[in-house]
Design a protein around this motif. Structure first.
Motif, PDB file in Angstrom:
ATOM      1  N   PHE A 128      16.356  32.800   7.611  1.00  0.00           N
ATOM      2  CA  PHE A 128      17.417  31.812   7.436  1.00  0.00           C
ATOM      3  C   PHE A 128      18.781  32.334   7.865  1.00  0.00           C
ATOM      4  CE2 PHE A 128      13.993  30.008   5.089  1.00  0.00           C
ATOM      5  CZ  PHE A 128      14.193  28.641   5.176  1.00  0.00           C
ATOM      6  N   ASP A 129      18.767  33.483   8.552  1.00  0.00           N
ATOM      7  CA  ASP A 129      19.980  34.013   9.172  1.00  0.00           C
ATOM      8  C   ASP A 129      21.119  34.139   8.160  1.00  0.00           C
ATOM      9  OD1 ASP A 129      21.246  35.055  11.393  1.00  0.00           O
ATOM     10  OD2 ASP A 129      22.157  33.143  11.946  1.00  0.00           O
ATOM     11  N   LEU A 130      20.793  34.598   6.941  1.00  0.00           N
ATOM     12  CA  LEU A 130      21.804  34.750   5.904  1.00  0.00           C
ATOM     13  C   LEU A 130      22.595  36.032   6.140  1.00  0.00           C
ATOM     14  CD1 LEU A 130      19.801  33.721   2.697  1.00  0.00           C
ATOM     15  CD2 LEU A 130      21.201  32.285   4.187  1.00  0.00           C
ATOM     16  N   GLU A 131      23.884  35.985   5.865  1.00  0.00           N
ATOM     17  CA  GLU A 131      24.727  37.167   6.010  1.00  0.00           C
ATOM     18  C   GLU A 131      24.370  38.176   4.926  1.00  0.00           C
ATOM     19  OE1 GLU A 131      26.803  40.103   6.750  1.00  0.00           O
ATOM     20  OE2 GLU A 131      26.817  38.442   8.186  1.00  0.00           O
ATOM     21  N   LEU A 132      24.054  39.403   5.345  1.00  0.00           N
ATOM     22  CA  LEU A 132      23.628  40.433   4.396  1.00  0.00           C
ATOM     23  C   LEU A 132      24.634  40.643   3.278  1.00  0.00           C
ATOM     24  CD1 LEU A 132      21.987  43.392   6.339  1.00  0.00           C
ATOM     25  CD2 LEU A 132      21.027  42.069   4.481  1.00  0.00           C
ATOM     26  N   SER A 133      25.911  40.637   3.631  1.00  0.00           N
ATOM     27  CA  SER A 133      26.958  40.908   2.640  1.00  0.00           C
ATOM     28  C   SER A 133      27.006  39.847   1.545  1.00  0.00           C
ATOM     29  CB  SER A 133      28.324  41.008   3.327  1.00  0.00           C
ATOM     30  OG  SER A 133      28.325  42.052   4.268  1.00  0.00           O
ATOM     31  N   GLU A 134      26.409  38.665   1.791  1.00  0.00           N
ATOM     32  CA  GLU A 134      26.361  37.624   0.773  1.00  0.00           C
ATOM     33  C   GLU A 134      25.134  37.750  -0.113  1.00  0.00           C
ATOM     34  OE1 GLU A 134      26.460  34.036   3.039  1.00  0.00           O
ATOM     35  OE2 GLU A 134      28.631  34.022   3.214  1.00  0.00           O
ATOM     36  N   CYS A 135      24.199  38.622   0.270  1.00  0.00           N
ATOM     37  CA  CYS A 135      22.928  38.729  -0.458  1.00  0.00           C
ATOM     38  C   CYS A 135      22.792  40.050  -1.200  1.00  0.00           C
ATOM     39  CB  CYS A 135      21.765  38.558   0.518  1.00  0.00           C
ATOM     40  SG  CYS A 135      21.789  37.006   1.447  1.00  0.00           S
ATOM     41  N   ILE A 136      22.962  41.154  -0.485  1.00  0.00           N
ATOM     42  CA  ILE A 136      22.775  42.467  -1.092  1.00  0.00           C
ATOM     43  C   ILE A 136      23.787  43.448  -0.528  1.00  0.00           C
ATOM     44  CG2 ILE A 136      20.303  42.223  -1.579  1.00  0.00           C
ATOM     45  CD1 ILE A 136      19.729  43.678   1.013  1.00  0.00           C
ATOM     46  N   SER A 137      24.012  44.524  -1.263  1.00  0.00           N
ATOM     47  CA  SER A 137      24.900  45.588  -0.792  1.00  0.00           C
ATOM     48  C   SER A 137      24.069  46.644  -0.072  1.00  0.00           C
ATOM     49  CB  SER A 137      25.643  46.214  -1.971  1.00  0.00           C
ATOM     50  OG  SER A 137      24.730  46.769  -2.895  1.00  0.00           O
ATOM     51  N   THR A 138      24.739  47.644   0.491  1.00  0.00           N
ATOM     52  CA  THR A 138      24.049  48.676   1.251  1.00  0.00           C
ATOM     53  C   THR A 138      22.998  49.399   0.425  1.00  0.00           C
ATOM     54  OG1 THR A 138      26.024  49.007   2.604  1.00  0.00           O
ATOM     55  CG2 THR A 138      24.401  50.761   2.636  1.00  0.00           C
ATOM     56  N   ASP A 139      23.265  49.588  -0.869  1.00  0.00           N
ATOM     57  CA  ASP A 139      22.298  50.289  -1.721  1.00  0.00           C
ATOM     58  C   ASP A 139      21.328  49.329  -2.414  1.00  0.00           C
ATOM     59  OD1 ASP A 139      24.038  49.113  -3.461  1.00  0.00           O
ATOM     60  OD2 ASP A 139      24.520  50.927  -4.586  1.00  0.00           O
ATOM     61  N   PHE A 140      21.214  48.094  -1.885  1.00  0.00           N
ATOM     62  CA  PHE A 140      20.248  47.085  -2.332  1.00  0.00           C
ATOM     63  C   PHE A 140      20.563  46.519  -3.719  1.00  0.00           C
ATOM     64  CE2 PHE A 140      18.008  47.758   1.410  1.00  0.00           C
ATOM     65  CZ  PHE A 140      16.931  46.889   1.494  1.00  0.00           C
ATOM     66  N   GLU A 141      21.834  46.567  -4.097  1.00  0.00           N
ATOM     67  CA  GLU A 141      22.254  45.834  -5.293  1.00  0.00           C
ATOM     68  C   GLU A 141      22.372  44.357  -4.915  1.00  0.00           C
ATOM     69  OE1 GLU A 141      23.020  46.389  -8.501  1.00  0.00           O
ATOM     70  OE2 GLU A 141      22.419  48.502  -8.465  1.00  0.00           O
ATOM     71  N   VAL A 142      21.759  43.477  -5.715  1.00  0.00           N
ATOM     72  CA  VAL A 142      21.757  42.049  -5.408  1.00  0.00           C
ATOM     73  C   VAL A 142      23.097  41.431  -5.782  1.00  0.00           C
ATOM     74  CG1 VAL A 142      20.650  39.837  -5.918  1.00  0.00           C
ATOM     75  CG2 VAL A 142      19.276  41.907  -5.781  1.00  0.00           C
ATOM     76  N   LYS A 143      23.660  40.609  -4.883  1.00  0.00           N
ATOM     77  CA  LYS A 143      24.900  39.903  -5.179  1.00  0.00           C
ATOM     78  C   LYS A 143      24.616  38.777  -6.182  1.00  0.00           C
ATOM     79  CE  LYS A 143      27.396  42.411  -2.451  1.00  0.00           C
ATOM     80  NZ  LYS A 143      28.130  41.944  -1.291  1.00  0.00           N
ATOM     81  N   GLU A 144      25.621  38.463  -6.998  1.00  0.00           N
ATOM     82  CA  GLU A 144      25.457  37.495  -8.090  1.00  0.00           C
ATOM     83  C   GLU A 144      24.994  36.135  -7.585  1.00  0.00           C
ATOM     84  OE1 GLU A 144      28.246  35.346 -11.518  1.00  0.00           O
ATOM     85  OE2 GLU A 144      28.870  37.258 -10.636  1.00  0.00           O
ATOM     86  N   ASP A 145      25.593  35.644  -6.518  1.00  0.00           N
ATOM     87  CA  ASP A 145      25.226  34.331  -5.981  1.00  0.00           C
ATOM     88  C   ASP A 145      23.768  34.300  -5.530  1.00  0.00           C
ATOM     89  OD1 ASP A 145      27.607  33.161  -6.487  1.00  0.00           O
ATOM     90  OD2 ASP A 145      28.341  33.167  -4.426  1.00  0.00           O
ATOM     91  N   PHE A 146      23.332  35.376  -4.897  1.00  0.00           N
ATOM     92  CA  PHE A 146      21.964  35.408  -4.386  1.00  0.00           C
ATOM     93  C   PHE A 146      20.954  35.445  -5.535  1.00  0.00           C
ATOM     94  CE2 PHE A 146      18.163  37.478  -2.628  1.00  0.00           C
ATOM     95  CZ  PHE A 146      17.912  36.630  -1.565  1.00  0.00           C
TER      96      PHE A 146
END
Length: 448
Positions: free
Chosen positions: A24-42
């Motif tokens: 779905f071509d989602l921007e990585l920065s909106e989903c997870i951080s470099t160390d695979f911490e999940v973003k709140e929205d995701f």
């Protein structure tokens, strides 16, 4: 919360989450951080749309043909086939697809309505605030290679998989290998340390004699270190009847081979940078040593546009003159850069930075001359492109050809689309000689 923890909570595999982000071509920065911490929205999106994600996973894992997918999404089979052929050229001829092809992903590329996905997240994060641009496929590929660090207990006790002792990042010059070495350190939470050239062999520091062996032993005493070595293909070259090896490089190789069995125990990961894998001593590439090889590509056309915009706007204040000029030309948005990006075939990251520096200087020169913000940036694109193209030498093209050969042998199935696109871009520069006319007079029979 780590992505693996969210996956466990929802009973959805980590691989399914990763493929969903890519499909779905989602921007990585909106989903997870470099160390695979999940973003709140995701995380909130995943919990609220768990039924969809479970259906996505079920479809992803199910064997299916082009006709099956076409029936699932009510789309013509020929259009479905074209999407798969473009996205997965390595598997297209197999006929039945599983795990790597999603009906939902194909449907999305054919115009399916998935606004409930895209409307969920906040504003797209500005380029300047992202960890990196593009390269989602490479990021996830590297993350999988580093899984023994993130899930050390289960990968070792359940599967007997050890952490790698050494990783080789290979690719043409200027493609960002040292950038990815730093990212590897961030992903696994290790400190980054670089081997300087003068560390090799024997040297004197503060009047005391020291060697590379001393340096390596001292480094192994430290906690969790990524040790980076550049120019690895030259240092670790295999000695043959036709090629000689520097005695200092041979000593460095022997020292690394002597200590490498202790790297995992001492929490040391050695990451090396090479232009090519060809010629590296096979002992170095043996299992348990540098047996993880990761290709680092030049950016594709979309990534080139994003990189240009990033470096054109980097470090600018809100009132910066250049920012005002960019806004007047609509050059503060990606579409402005798409055309010039398409002409930068096989450009490295370094060449793109050269282009932006040249362009900014030309814009500034015109501003100082005219004392006006009414500057047509498009007039300066071609001269800046010509200047940056100076690094497109025969040597660079040869390195690019060698890289394509290396990756076709080692990683084709993982990056088939990138490889095929890179081949096409390189082909653009190949000169086809016209047939030479025979020397002598043309006979009547020759002209017929």
């Amino acid at each position: 919360m780590k992505l693996a923890e969210l996956a466990k909570e929802l009973h959805i595999t980590t691989d399914s989450f990763i493929k969903f982000i890519q499909d779905f071509d989602l921007e990585l920065s909106e989903c997870i951080s470099t160390d695979f911490e999940v973003k709140e929205d995701f995380a909130r999106f995943a919990r609220e749309n768990i039924s969809f994600l479970k259906n996505y996973q079920k479809d992803l894992e199910q064997p299916k043909t082009v006709e099956d997918i076409a029936g699932n999404i009510s789309q013509p089979a020929d259009k479905v086939a074209e999407v798969i052929r473009k996205e997965k050229p390595a598997i297209y001829e197999n006929g039945v697809y599983r795990s790597s092809v999603s009906s939902f992903g194909v449907d999305q590329k054919l115009g399916g309505d998935y606004n409930f996905v895209y409307n969920y997240f906040g504003k797209r994060m500005p380029l300047a605030k992202r960890d990196f641009i593009g390269y989602r496929d490479l990021f996830f590929y590297i993350s999988k290679a580093l899984d023994p660090f993130a899930n050390e207990n289960t990968t070792l006790t359940d599967w007997g998989i050890h952490r790698p002792a050494g990783i080789i990042l290979y690719g043409p010059p200027g493609s960002g290998k040292i950038f990815w070495a730093h990212k590897i350190a961030q992903i696994i939470g290790y400190q980054f340390k670089e081997i300087k050239k003068y560390y090799l062999g024997t040297s004197f520091v503060d009047g005391n004699e020291t060697s590379f062996n001393d340096f390596l032993l001292e480094t192994m005493k430290q906690e969790k270190v990524v040790l980076f070595m550049d120019d690895f293909d030259n240092v670790m070259m295999e000695r043959t009847a036709t090629s000689s090896v520097n005695s200092c490089d041979e000593e460095t190789k022997e020292i690394i081979l002597h200590h490498i069995d202790r790297f995992e125990e001492e929490e040391l990961l050695m990451v090396a940078s090479a232009n090519t894998l060809t010629g590296i001593d096979r002992e170095i590439l043996a299992p348990g040593r540098f047996d993880v090889v990761i290709p680092v590509f030049p950016p594709n056309v979309q990534e080139r546009a994003e990189i240009i915009l990033y470096y054109m706007t980097k470090d600018l204040s809100d009132e910066a003159l250049l920012k005002q000029i960019l806004e007047k030309n609509n050059a503060d948005h990606l579409p402005f850069w798409n055309e010039i990006s398409a002409r930068m075939k096989v450009f490295s990251n370094t060449m793109l930075i050269d282009f932006t520096q040249s362009l900014k200087k030309r814009i500034r020169t015109q501003y100082l001359k005219d004392n006006s913000l009414d500057i047509d940036i498009k007039k300066h694109l071609q001269p800046a492109l010509r200047e940056a193209s100076a690094k497109l030498t025969d040597e660079y093209f040869e390195q690019m050809s060698r890289f394509i050969k290396d990756i076709s042998v080692n990683n084709y199935d993982d990056f088939a689309t990138r490889i095929e696109n890179l081949k096409q871009e390189l082909q653009h520069y190949r000169i086809v000689e016209k047939p030479r006319q025979a020397i002598g007079f043309t006979h009547n029979s020759d002209s017929k």
